[in-house]
Design an enzyme around this catalytic site. Sequence first.
Site, mmCIF file in Angstrom:
data_model
loop_
_atom_site.group_PDB
_atom_site.id
_atom_site.type_symbol
_atom_site.label_atom_id
_atom_site.label_comp_id
_atom_site.label_asym_id
_atom_site.label_seq_id
_atom_site.Cartn_x
_atom_site.Cartn_y
_atom_site.Cartn_z
ATOM 1 N N GLY A 1 1.930 -19.556 40.201
ATOM 2 C CA GLY A 1 1.774 -20.363 38.980
ATOM 3 C C GLY A 1 2.946 -20.096 38.064
ATOM 4 O O GLY A 1 4.094 -20.422 38.384
ATOM 5 N N SER A 2 2.675 -19.505 36.915
ATOM 6 C CA SER A 2 3.727 -19.177 35.958
ATOM 7 C C SER A 2 4.220 -17.742 36.170
ATOM 8 O O SER A 2 5.428 -17.478 36.225
ATOM 9 C CB SER A 2 3.153 -19.339 34.539
ATOM 10 O OG SER A 2 4.055 -18.929 33.570
ATOM 11 N N GLY B 1 -2.470 -24.970 52.571
ATOM 12 C CA GLY B 1 -2.140 -26.326 52.121
ATOM 13 C C GLY B 1 -1.532 -26.377 50.733
ATOM 14 O O GLY B 1 -1.281 -27.460 50.202
ATOM 15 N N SER C 1 2.707 -25.105 46.676
ATOM 16 C CA SER C 1 3.651 -24.072 46.205
ATOM 17 C C SER C 1 4.421 -23.402 47.341
ATOM 18 O O SER C 1 5.409 -22.702 47.078
ATOM 19 C CB SER C 1 2.900 -23.003 45.407
ATOM 20 O OG SER C 1 2.255 -23.579 44.302
ATOM 21 N N ALA D 1 -9.932 -19.123 39.181
ATOM 22 C CA ALA D 1 -9.974 -18.937 40.639
ATOM 23 C C ALA D 1 -10.312 -17.487 40.986
ATOM 24 O O ALA D 1 -11.005 -17.220 41.976
ATOM 25 C CB ALA D 1 -8.632 -19.347 41.257
ATOM 26 N N LYS E 1 3.672 -9.780 28.018
ATOM 27 C CA LYS E 1 3.335 -10.491 26.785
ATOM 28 C C LYS E 1 4.331 -11.624 26.562
ATOM 29 O O LYS E 1 5.038 -11.692 25.551
ATOM 30 C CB LYS E 1 3.298 -9.504 25.602
ATOM 31 C CG LYS E 1 2.205 -8.461 25.717
ATOM 32 C CD LYS E 1 0.810 -9.056 25.542
ATOM 33 C CE LYS E 1 -0.148 -8.738 26.618
ATOM 34 N NZ LYS E 1 -1.369 -9.529 26.604
ATOM 35 N N ASP F 1 -5.689 -11.163 24.340
ATOM 36 C CA ASP F 1 -4.842 -12.176 24.979
ATOM 37 C C ASP F 1 -5.457 -13.578 24.868
ATOM 38 O O ASP F 1 -4.779 -14.529 24.469
ATOM 39 C CB ASP F 1 -4.609 -11.827 26.448
ATOM 40 C CG ASP F 1 -3.544 -12.721 27.048
ATOM 41 O OD1 ASP F 1 -2.354 -12.364 26.951
ATOM 42 O OD2 ASP F 1 -3.893 -13.796 27.567
ATOM 43 N N GLU G 1 -3.568 -16.508 22.369
ATOM 44 C CA GLU G 1 -2.994 -17.783 22.838
ATOM 45 C C GLU G 1 -3.706 -18.979 22.201
ATOM 46 O O GLU G 1 -3.118 -20.041 22.037
ATOM 47 C CB GLU G 1 -3.027 -17.838 24.375
ATOM 48 C CG GLU G 1 -4.405 -17.912 24.989
ATOM 49 C CD GLU G 1 -4.467 -17.361 26.421
ATOM 50 O OE1 GLU G 1 -3.551 -16.635 26.842
ATOM 51 O OE2 GLU G 1 -5.462 -17.654 27.119
HETATM 52 N N1 LIG Z 1 1.117 -17.841 32.381
HETATM 53 C C1 LIG Z 1 1.576 -16.685 31.929
HETATM 54 O O1 LIG Z 1 2.735 -16.600 31.542
HETATM 55 C C2 LIG Z 1 0.706 -15.477 31.898
HETATM 56 C C3 LIG Z 1 -0.370 -15.358 32.745
HETATM 57 N N2 LIG Z 1 -1.036 -14.176 32.826
HETATM 58 C C4 LIG Z 1 -2.103 -14.016 33.806
HETATM 59 O O2 LIG Z 1 -1.513 -14.100 35.104
HETATM 60 C C5 LIG Z 1 -2.465 -14.659 36.044
HETATM 61 C C6 LIG Z 1 -1.857 -15.883 36.696
HETATM 62 O O3 LIG Z 1 -1.652 -16.871 35.707
HETATM 63 P P1 LIG Z 1 -0.541 -18.012 35.861
HETATM 64 O O4 LIG Z 1 0.649 -17.481 36.536
HETATM 65 O O5 LIG Z 1 -0.370 -18.604 34.523
HETATM 66 O O6 LIG Z 1 -1.195 -19.045 36.857
HETATM 67 P P2 LIG Z 1 -2.208 -20.244 36.573
HETATM 68 O O7 LIG Z 1 -3.293 -19.823 35.690
HETATM 69 O O8 LIG Z 1 -1.423 -21.447 36.172
HETATM 70 O O9 LIG Z 1 -2.775 -20.458 38.053
HETATM 71 C C7 LIG Z 1 -1.966 -21.080 39.005
HETATM 72 C C8 LIG Z 1 -2.065 -20.431 40.357
HETATM 73 O O10 LIG Z 1 -3.441 -20.260 40.738
HETATM 74 C C9 LIG Z 1 -3.573 -20.743 42.075
HETATM 75 N N3 LIG Z 1 -4.934 -21.203 42.314
HETATM 76 C C10 LIG Z 1 -5.701 -21.978 41.532
HETATM 77 N N4 LIG Z 1 -6.906 -22.192 42.110
HETATM 78 C C11 LIG Z 1 -6.892 -21.533 43.275
HETATM 79 C C12 LIG Z 1 -7.840 -21.377 44.315
HETATM 80 N N5 LIG Z 1 -9.041 -21.927 44.233
HETATM 81 N N6 LIG Z 1 -7.483 -20.622 45.386
HETATM 82 C C13 LIG Z 1 -6.259 -20.052 45.453
HETATM 83 N N7 LIG Z 1 -5.325 -20.166 44.499
HETATM 84 C C14 LIG Z 1 -5.640 -20.899 43.417
HETATM 85 C C15 LIG Z 1 -2.603 -21.894 42.140
HETATM 86 O O11 LIG Z 1 -2.362 -22.189 43.482
HETATM 87 P P3 LIG Z 1 -1.384 -23.358 43.941
HETATM 88 O O12 LIG Z 1 -0.025 -22.776 43.763
HETATM 89 O O13 LIG Z 1 -1.780 -23.572 45.355
HETATM 90 O O14 LIG Z 1 -1.671 -24.514 43.047
HETATM 91 C C16 LIG Z 1 -1.419 -21.318 41.400
HETATM 92 O O15 LIG Z 1 -0.620 -20.551 42.255
HETATM 93 C C17 LIG Z 1 -3.714 -14.941 35.221
HETATM 94 O O16 LIG Z 1 -4.536 -13.822 35.296
HETATM 95 C C18 LIG Z 1 -3.161 -15.085 33.795
HETATM 96 O O17 LIG Z 1 -4.117 -14.871 32.795
HETATM 97 C C19 LIG Z 1 -0.664 -13.077 32.093
HETATM 98 C C20 LIG Z 1 0.383 -13.148 31.231
HETATM 99 C C21 LIG Z 1 1.085 -14.387 30.989
HETATM 100 C C1 LIG Z 2 0.409 -17.163 25.473
HETATM 101 C C2 LIG Z 2 -0.179 -17.499 26.767
HETATM 102 C C3 LIG Z 2 -0.355 -16.389 27.773
HETATM 103 O O1 LIG Z 2 -1.317 -15.464 27.337
HETATM 104 C C4 LIG Z 2 0.932 -15.667 27.928
HETATM 105 C C5 LIG Z 2 2.142 -16.394 28.320
HETATM 106 O O2 LIG Z 2 0.999 -14.488 27.643
HETATM 107 C C6 LIG Z 2 -0.868 -17.068 29.032
HETATM 108 O O3 LIG Z 2 -2.053 -16.903 29.309
HETATM 109 O O4 LIG Z 2 -0.112 -17.805 29.664
HETATM 110 MG MG LIG Z 3 -3.065 -15.460 28.421
HETATM 111 MG MG LIG Z 4 -0.673 -13.500 27.123
#
Ligand SMILES: NC(=O)C1=CN([C@@H]2O[C@H](COP(=O)(O)OP(=O)(O)OC[C@H]3O[C@@H](n4cnc5c(N)ncnc54)[C@H](OP(=O)(O)O)[C@@H]3O)[C@@H](O)[C@H]2O)C=CC1
Ligand SMILES: CC[C@](O)(C(C)=O)C(=O)O
Ligand SMILES: [Mg+2]
Ligand SMILES: [Mg+2]
Length: 556
Positions: free
Chosen positions: A104-105, A134, A137, A174, A222, A285, A289
């Site tokens: 994801g991110s 499938g 990514s 998930a 963060k 957290d 956000e």
């Molecule tokens: N976004 C951020 O910058 C931050 C996120 N976090 C934490 O990091 C973790 C990941 O978050 P983030 O990177 O944002 O990703 P997302 O929340 O955007 O989730 C996306 C990922 O989850 C996968 N996914 C979703 N549903 C399923 C499923 N049913 N089975 C398997 N894979 C699945 C997706 O797979 P696919 O690639 O196949 O679509 C994709 O790779 C979370 O715990 C979040 O809270 C912590 C700090 C900052």
């Molecule tokens: C601010 C959003 C965040 O908590 C992060 C980037 O730290 C997230 O869940 O994506």
């Molecule tokens: Mg967050």
């Molecule tokens: Mg955060």
Amino acid sequence: MLVNASPQSSPSSSSSNPTMKFTLAFGALLATSAAAFSPVANRAAVSLVSSSSALNSFSSTIFEVRDVNFADTKEQIVKGGRDLFPLLPKAFEGIKEIGVIGWGSQAPAQAQNLRDSLKEAGCDIKVRIGLREGSSSFAEAREVGFTEDADTLGEMFDVIKKSDLVMLLISDAAQAALYKEVFAAMKPGATLGLSHGFLLGYLESIGEKFPEDMDVIAVCPKGMGPSVRRLYEQGKEVNGAGINASFAVHQDKSGKATELALGWGVALGSPFMFETTLSSEYRSDIYGERGILLGAVHGIVESLYRRYQRQGMTPEQAFIESCESITGNIVKIISTRGIKAVYDGLTGDDKEVFKQAYSASYMPAKEILQEIYDEVSSGNEIRTVIMHGKRINKYPVGKIDGTDTWIVGEKVRSERDEENIPLNPFTAGVYVATMMAQIDVLLEAGHPYSEVVNESVIEAVDSLCPYMHYRGVAFMVDNCSFTAKTGSRKWAPRFDYILDQLAYTAVDNGKPVNEDLISAFENHKVHAAVEECCKLRPTVDISVGSASSTKEIVIQ
Ligand SMILES: NC(=O)C1=CN([C@@H]2O[C@H](COP(=O)(O)OP(=O)(O)OC[C@H]3O[C@@H](n4cnc5c(N)ncnc54)[C@H](OP(=O)(O)O)[C@@H]3O)[C@@H](O)[C@H]2O)C=CC1
Ligand SMILES: CC[C@](O)(C(C)=O)C(=O)O
Ligand SMILES: [Mg+2]
Ligand SMILES: [Mg+2]
């Protein structure tokens, strides 16, 4: 991006009526006394870790643990930096294969940073990506060198089975749906690594726990994924540039969990790591956000953009005085000189305008922020995210920048004169009041300064607002987690409405400045804490505009 994560379909449910069980568990959570929602009180309740039952009592034989004074409080931190990479082999001792699950991110950023850092440190550790079958990514992971041929990319459960450290970076919804299968697939002695406390919040809500025979750690950057990667790359030129991370050691069967967590943070390029618990992490957290990091700043911009036009400005000028003033001026001052510098830099009538806006906005913003904190602590917001995960296939998240504000904003951005962005004192008063209200709610709930300042100030000014400045609001919000996207969309309108309805009308009706609020702001201890936190990282302008191996999400 798409999740199908319903509590009903969760394999975790042991009740014959899982929906009922889910509801009852949240009911029980709500019935718990308010004191139990304090992160400090909760620490004792959830901690299964002997060495970190109290915060700021961790030790390391590998990394230097420093005492720092954040305002009047002593905390422990570990400073990062590339000069510490030679210590990584020791911190990752016993780890031969790391499985980064998801793309994801965070996962693209964390996987690439780890791979680069471990290589530079001479560690022979394989970083492998695991994705659902499938997944679209796969192609993106291959583009940055994770491939099936090299055995660094595979189906997620195959990868989990082989990994000594499983970094579970799929969406929180998930994780809640799949945790039983994930735990069952992990090999004996493997460590579960998280970047959020969400899963603990969910498990508590259904009366479950992590399996007791495994280490459970979290390293929580963060800042959003693209910033974790970009600042890491900039760190090659400026040692220490990166995104701070909190870490939590929730279970430590091996006795090595703290060293591994610290090593993970160093390998990500974090300027400093501070300790938290999973419980304190998810409360701060998910709250942050929804507040000033995403939801509140979006609501502030929308409400001011309309207000300034009502007062006679053109749409372009209204955007400049609202959004541009925040992202192109106010946050830059905060990033380099602290929150109070915004106020100290104002004189005469401008200072009076700031005071009026601050004094009128603080309480309305705090009311919504307290509501968010309570919704998170009670488990309601976790439930919202999980229910949203269940609906997402039928109702995918839509674009949030197709409105007049952001269309005008795109034009303004393309014609921007970076050197001449104004600092509108009214905008500054509203933004700073909301940031201070967010800080106060967290401090009143017992969160440590390190967490408060990172979650309310540094992340806003160093990681998120720079993206809104260069790419608009949708880019900022949608490169955050599914949990954050859900919450920002839900709460931004609440800030927009309450500011318009209560704060701006108070100013327009000539309500006098509340001098007590201003004095509390002037003398707030957080200013010293922000100053101290800022000393712990180099001031680097994130190079948002440059090409990079960063995955960036744009919702069409
Ligand atoms: N976004 C951020 O910058 C931050 C996120 N976090 C934490 O990091 C973790 C990941 O978050 P983030 O990177 O944002 O990703 P997302 O929340 O955007 O989730 C996306 C990922 O989850 C996968 N996914 C979703 N549903 C399923 C499923 N049913 N089975 C398997 N894979 C699945 C997706 O797979 P696919 O690639 O196949 O679509 C994709 O790779 C979370 O715990 C979040 O809270 C912590 C700090 C900052
Ligand atoms: C601010 C959003 C965040 O908590 C992060 C980037 O730290 C997230 O869940 O994506
Ligand atoms: Mg967050
Ligand atoms: Mg955060």
